[in-house]
Design a protein around this motif. Sequence first.
Motif, mmCIF file in Angstrom:
data_model
loop_
_atom_site.group_PDB
_atom_site.id
_atom_site.type_symbol
_atom_site.label_atom_id
_atom_site.label_comp_id
_atom_site.label_asym_id
_atom_site.label_seq_id
_atom_site.Cartn_x
_atom_site.Cartn_y
_atom_site.Cartn_z
ATOM 1 N N GLU A 110 0.837 -1.196 0.000
ATOM 2 C CA GLU A 110 0.000 0.000 0.000
ATOM 3 C C GLU A 110 0.869 1.242 0.000
ATOM 4 O OE1 GLU A 110 -2.645 -0.040 3.260
ATOM 5 O OE2 GLU A 110 -3.837 -1.748 2.507
ATOM 6 N N CYS A 111 0.329 2.268 -0.567
ATOM 7 C CA CYS A 111 1.002 3.565 -0.601
ATOM 8 C C CYS A 111 0.973 4.165 0.812
ATOM 9 C CB CYS A 111 0.315 4.480 -1.607
ATOM 10 S SG CYS A 111 1.074 6.104 -1.742
ATOM 11 N N THR A 112 2.082 4.719 1.229
ATOM 12 C CA THR A 112 2.164 5.255 2.591
ATOM 13 C C THR A 112 1.478 6.611 2.728
ATOM 14 O OG1 THR A 112 4.309 6.246 2.079
ATOM 15 C CG2 THR A 112 4.317 4.037 3.043
ATOM 16 N N THR A 113 1.426 7.368 1.622
ATOM 17 C CA THR A 113 0.838 8.715 1.698
ATOM 18 C C THR A 113 -0.618 8.727 1.255
ATOM 19 O OG1 THR A 113 1.736 9.157 -0.496
ATOM 20 C CG2 THR A 113 3.044 9.865 1.388
ATOM 21 N N VAL A 114 -0.936 7.971 0.226
ATOM 22 C CA VAL A 114 -2.323 7.883 -0.263
ATOM 23 C C VAL A 114 -2.711 6.420 -0.185
ATOM 24 C CG1 VAL A 114 -3.907 8.349 -2.158
ATOM 25 C CG2 VAL A 114 -1.920 9.840 -1.789
ATOM 26 N N PRO A 115 -3.371 5.973 0.865
ATOM 27 C CA PRO A 115 -3.612 4.543 1.081
ATOM 28 C C PRO A 115 -4.345 3.859 -0.062
ATOM 29 C CG PRO A 115 -4.069 5.798 3.068
ATOM 30 C CD PRO A 115 -3.853 6.807 1.989
ATOM 31 N N ASP A 116 -5.213 4.544 -0.742
ATOM 32 C CA ASP A 116 -6.001 3.889 -1.791
ATOM 33 C C ASP A 116 -5.340 3.971 -3.159
ATOM 34 O OD1 ASP A 116 -7.889 3.266 0.075
ATOM 35 O OD2 ASP A 116 -9.059 5.099 -0.264
ATOM 36 N N ALA A 117 -4.153 4.562 -3.228
ATOM 37 C CA ALA A 117 -3.510 4.715 -4.537
ATOM 38 C C ALA A 117 -3.079 3.340 -5.052
ATOM 39 C CB ALA A 117 -2.302 5.634 -4.428
ATOM 40 N N PRO A 118 -3.374 3.023 -6.320
ATOM 41 C CA PRO A 118 -3.004 1.715 -6.871
ATOM 42 C C PRO A 118 -1.559 1.718 -7.371
ATOM 43 C CG PRO A 118 -4.218 2.937 -8.501
ATOM 44 C CD PRO A 118 -4.153 3.824 -7.298
ATOM 45 N N ILE A 119 -1.046 0.524 -7.569
ATOM 46 C CA ILE A 119 0.264 0.364 -8.203
ATOM 47 C C ILE A 119 0.085 0.605 -9.698
ATOM 48 C CG2 ILE A 119 2.169 -1.230 -8.667
ATOM 49 C CD1 ILE A 119 1.420 -2.712 -6.103
ATOM 50 N N THR A 120 0.788 1.579 -10.216
ATOM 51 C CA THR A 120 0.615 1.935 -11.625
ATOM 52 C C THR A 120 1.771 1.482 -12.517
ATOM 53 O OG1 THR A 120 1.579 4.087 -11.106
ATOM 54 C CG2 THR A 120 -0.827 3.915 -11.095
ATOM 55 N N ALA A 121 2.915 1.130 -11.939
ATOM 56 C CA ALA A 121 4.054 0.664 -12.744
ATOM 57 C C ALA A 121 5.038 -0.043 -11.813
ATOM 58 C CB ALA A 121 4.743 1.818 -13.462
ATOM 59 N N SER A 122 5.885 -0.860 -12.410
ATOM 60 C CA SER A 122 6.899 -1.575 -11.613
ATOM 61 C C SER A 122 8.086 -1.883 -12.506
ATOM 62 C CB SER A 122 6.318 -2.864 -11.011
ATOM 63 O OG SER A 122 5.848 -3.715 -12.035
ATOM 64 N N THR A 123 9.236 -2.105 -11.863
ATOM 65 C CA THR A 123 10.462 -2.457 -12.578
ATOM 66 C C THR A 123 11.378 -3.213 -11.632
ATOM 67 O OG1 THR A 123 12.283 -1.594 -13.914
ATOM 68 C CG2 THR A 123 11.663 -0.317 -11.991
ATOM 69 N N TRP A 124 12.301 -3.989 -12.197
ATOM 70 C CA TRP A 124 13.239 -4.779 -11.398
ATOM 71 C C TRP A 124 14.537 -4.007 -11.207
ATOM 72 C CZ3 TRP A 124 12.146 -9.074 -8.788
ATOM 73 C CH2 TRP A 124 11.051 -9.854 -9.180
ATOM 74 N N ASP A 125 15.037 -4.073 -9.998
ATOM 75 C CA ASP A 125 16.390 -3.588 -9.695
ATOM 76 C C ASP A 125 17.283 -4.819 -9.606
ATOM 77 O OD1 ASP A 125 18.734 -2.542 -8.796
ATOM 78 O OD2 ASP A 125 17.920 -1.671 -6.940
ATOM 79 N N ILE A 126 18.042 -5.090 -10.702
ATOM 80 C CA ILE A 126 18.820 -6.332 -10.750
ATOM 81 C C ILE A 126 20.030 -6.289 -9.818
ATOM 82 C CG2 ILE A 126 18.068 -6.859 -13.089
ATOM 83 C CD1 ILE A 126 20.678 -5.751 -14.110
ATOM 84 N N SER A 127 20.440 -5.095 -9.392
ATOM 85 C CA SER A 127 21.598 -5.018 -8.502
ATOM 86 C C SER A 127 21.267 -5.556 -7.121
ATOM 87 C CB SER A 127 22.097 -3.579 -8.399
ATOM 88 O OG SER A 127 21.092 -2.736 -7.866
#
Length: 1267
Positions: A15-32
């Motif tokens: 969940e978003c810490t500032t806006v609890p109802d905000a959805p996940i809109t994008a994601s990416t992998w940090d391979i490091s």
Amino acid sequence: MRNLRNIQQSSFNLECTTVPDAPITASTWDISTDTLICAFGPSGDEGHVELTRLTSTGESALITSWEGGASDKIISLHHLADSLSTCVIFASGDIVLVREDPAVEVEILGSVADGISAAAWSPDEEILAITTVSRTLTLMSREFEPIEEVPFSIEDFKASRHVSVGWGKAETQFQGKHAKAQSLRDPTVPEKIDQGKLSPHDDGTTVITWRGDGSYLAISAIENQERRMIRVYSREGQLDSVSEPVDGFESPLSWRPVGNLMAGIQRLPDRVDVIFFERNGLRHGQFALKTGARVASTDLNVGTMIWNGDSTVLAICLQDRVQLWSMGNYHWYLKQELELPFGVDRCALIWHPEKPLKFAITMSTMVNINTFIWYTATGMSTPPNDSGIVGVVDGDKLKITAMRVANIPPPMSLCEADLEATPVDIAISPFGTRIVTLQQVGVDLISWSFKPIIDPQVVRKVAVVAGPETFRQVCFVGEKTICLLGDNKNGQSILRFLSLGFSGSVEQDELHVLQSSSICTFRSAGDGEALLLQEQNGNVVRYNVADKTESPVCKLPVVCPWMEAITVEGQIIVFGLSQGGRLYANERLLASSCTSFSVTDAHLIYTTSQHVISFIHLTPNIHDLEVPSDEVSGDERRRNVERGSRLVCVMPSTFSLVLQMPRGNLETIYPRALVLAGVRRSIEARDYKTAFLACRNNRVDLNLIHDYAPNQFLECIELFVQQLKKIEYIDLFLSQLREEDVTKTMYRETLVMDGALALELRKDVTSGNKVNGICNAFIDNLSKKHISKNIQNIITAHVCKSPPDHESALNLIATLKGKEFYEQAITHICFLCDINKLYDTSLGIYDLGVALMVAQQAQKDPREYLPFLQSLQEMDELRRRFTIDDRLGRFSKALKSLHEMGPNAFEETRRYAKQKELYTEALGLYKYEQECLMAIMQDYATFLFAVSRFREAGYAYEFLGELDLAIESYQNAGLWQECLFVATQAQISPEAMDTLSSAVADSLYDNKDYKNAATVYLEYRNDVKEAAKALCKGCHFGDAMRVVTLKSKPELLEDVVDPALMETFGSTSEMLAECKGQLAAQTSRIVELQQKNLSDPLAYFDGIIEADAPDNVSLAPTNASTSASLFTRYTGNTLGTALTGESRKTSKNRRKDERKRARGKKGSVYEEEYLMNSIRRLMERVDSVRGDTERLIEAMFRRHMRDNAAAIQKQFQELLLQLEGCVKIVFVPEINTPQVQMMGAQATEGRSSLSLQATPFITHFDGLSLL
């Protein structure tokens, strides 16, 4: 033949810490850090954006947050691992870079005024491609500097002119003559021409996708609200091609990383297809999407589609599920379906950049991380249940094939089972008659049979999978117990056991929470009582099903998703294959480039990335597992396979295994290791029929059946005959016999056996001739009990002897006259043997009936043999034998037959003996008939004198009493004692004796037999002076002095002995001086050559000195070069033949090299060898004159020539001392320099023949102490 198996799944609420109802809109992998970065917002009325990092354990950490536009949305989120920064691109045109090192910093790098419709980074992260709302393509560098800006234009349609020539169409195929009369349609004109009509479900988005090498990118966009088109641009922004028009083409687009195809979506009236484009824009195949029960096929809403990193899996995100597709043998398989929670209608999937089968699915407030592996669902590989059963998942169908029954290439199969949905995992029971499929809502049980083939019967939902637990793997524990592996809502691993009844119903259902940490994979322990569980850290524990206890087994160095186990003599060995290709046995590393493996009850079998399949014999101690070396040639444990082959299943009962090629086709092979292991075990069990058939079917030398256990085989010949039964099988075995022991050459045993057992098996009772011993054993055994049934085998055994015993075989056949299989026996032996030799042998047994049958079977011309056989029939017995033996060249037998005819045939016998030179045989036949004996002896003596065999002729003439001829023969033979004895006995005249003795003495003197010549002079001619001269000539000075005084002629001491001493003194001094000079010169030259070799080996062997030659050049042979090395210049071997052990040196070249070696030309590589051999010859010469020199010194001292004697003795002793010094210097070389050690055997190749010779030894010379 492979399926996808889930080895790790994790679901986290985020969940978003500032806006609890905000959805996940994008994601990416940090391979490091192997973490997932998720972006929240903007959404709805909130423009707040937040980046959060999620670890694999579910821990989340806020990276940063900032305010954005409420109506904005994230177009691209990408993490740049090398700079520890994250690039966020918004639809409004803002490009934001979030740096985390050294401190978190949010920077707006710029903004595109027209807004951004799509953005994508190149695979190498060097170029950012952006399309704007104003329909332009902008390429930017990593530093966000513009590289190229290209507008979309209507002229882009002209970039490609697509023409189909009808490849694969029926109209372009040869149809035969009847097709000429038919009007064929032009294949270049399609039946229906697409106009590129938009799909009503098209969302209007623009999509950018890069090829895996980053050389090209493709953009899917709508043109003038009329059609969707793909534009392909180069890395520099040059338009390369555009796609052909496709009706119903929608926005999802993904370029396969390997670069051959782009995947898109086409919506048709009755289905939705995944279609493929080539880089030139032309279509290249398609397949129809399979749908679940919730949504109709025409209402599918495809969100995104994306390839994994190695191009093996295409993930398609639908509104309620994610599908994973894979292609094999040009067929697309639906391997997995991951259903979304109820009420979720949108998701996004992102593959891990470095782990091909790991991905994350993000929903509004949930993240699901899954890791899959490729695995092959097979049955048991232990006899007798090694039927090679393989199950392949293809959506709601399970394709089942028993490879032992039929090797059916995919996508076909022996039979199919219809399921309600795509299974999560499948397992095959130990007997192979049951298959369980784990689905997201339940467990189905499939019952089937392949002997005979019975269609699968599916019992649906024998157990329901519902509730907070999720199950991902299934296996059988025994035939009646199913075990499910899953996770509960707390993240703990759980096991669920289902006990099945006879009808397939569940009689007992138990759920157990494991004490171990998260389980990666599990499998049956093989005993039907326990499971082996592997934790994520590599620990393997044994879980007892009965008492629900866990006990540690071993710890694998790394987690190994592929795991097999075997119990060998009570010891559990766990074999694990890591995702990096490292194969382990418990904690021991066996191979580092493994691609697949399987375990039988006798072998560990694995394939490698070097396209080799290897076999390891199983032992209780893992440290005794012998891994075959890469350098071993002719090892049954290694063989090459086709590039990229992987193991599917192993069937030890049929000595076979199945490999799958990269394209998907199957190949069944019969490796020597499996075949020979099966043959050896069958021989140990005395199952000779199985061993014979295995050798026969797999072209293994049949000598192995005897050679593996010789003593046992000879004891079990009757059992061997009873088991094989077929006459042709026994004949085949006998005809293949040869003297070679194949267990020491072709089929060396690679399994270390117990010493006593190996000694007992290898004990051989045959003395010398193996083939004859086996054939005799078969003859003895078959002749006692099976002569009527196995007469053909007995004949074969006679013929297969070495040499073939044709006579015994024909004698056996002769006893069969009048029996029904007489002609069959004749036909058989004529088939086995050279018919001409057989005909001669049939004559040799004096049986004209057998000879006639053989001649008829040989289809000889009757005019050739009938007159001869008729003439023989008319002769009496002895004359017939004589005629046959004379014709066959058996002259000794023919002579014996003549002798048996009586005294009347003596003259004929005498003439025949003279004609065939059978004097010795004739003398033996007439040894008791004196008159005949003397006549034949006279003939023999004449023959011996004529062929210059004078010694034997002399004896014969002396035996006959013809002394004059005996004297002549002895004189010619050089037998002076016998010659003079016979002359004395013959009482020849004094004049004749004088002449004879003179001739004999002169002959002995000329042949340097001085002592015997002196004896003749003294005893037969009374010539003391000549006798003394002869003795002095032979350096027998003491004997000469004794003779002259004995005969009272002391004056000869001064007249003969003293001059001879001085003459011998002069020649000996000259010879010793010459030897000393030669030895000094050759020794110094050899020392010079050895010093040159130690100081500069390259110049010594090559003959060329290069002062500036590099010191880091390898002299090792390589296949990359065809030029000769320094050390092959004089060997006649090219580099290629040097590596293979073959030589192209002709006899002419060898003779040339021998002449060079004999000359020992100065400066050549043969000089040192020539000099050393010359010194050896000099030593032999000195040793040969040692005795003469010693007698010379003694005689000179006795004749008062002390000074001369002392000079000779000193000179000889100095030469011996010089020789001793030469031996220490020349014949004990020290070649121990680093340069020579580096070159190894090649550096000493020219000295190999010298090192094999023994070091000379110089015998001490005492001399005369009075001097």
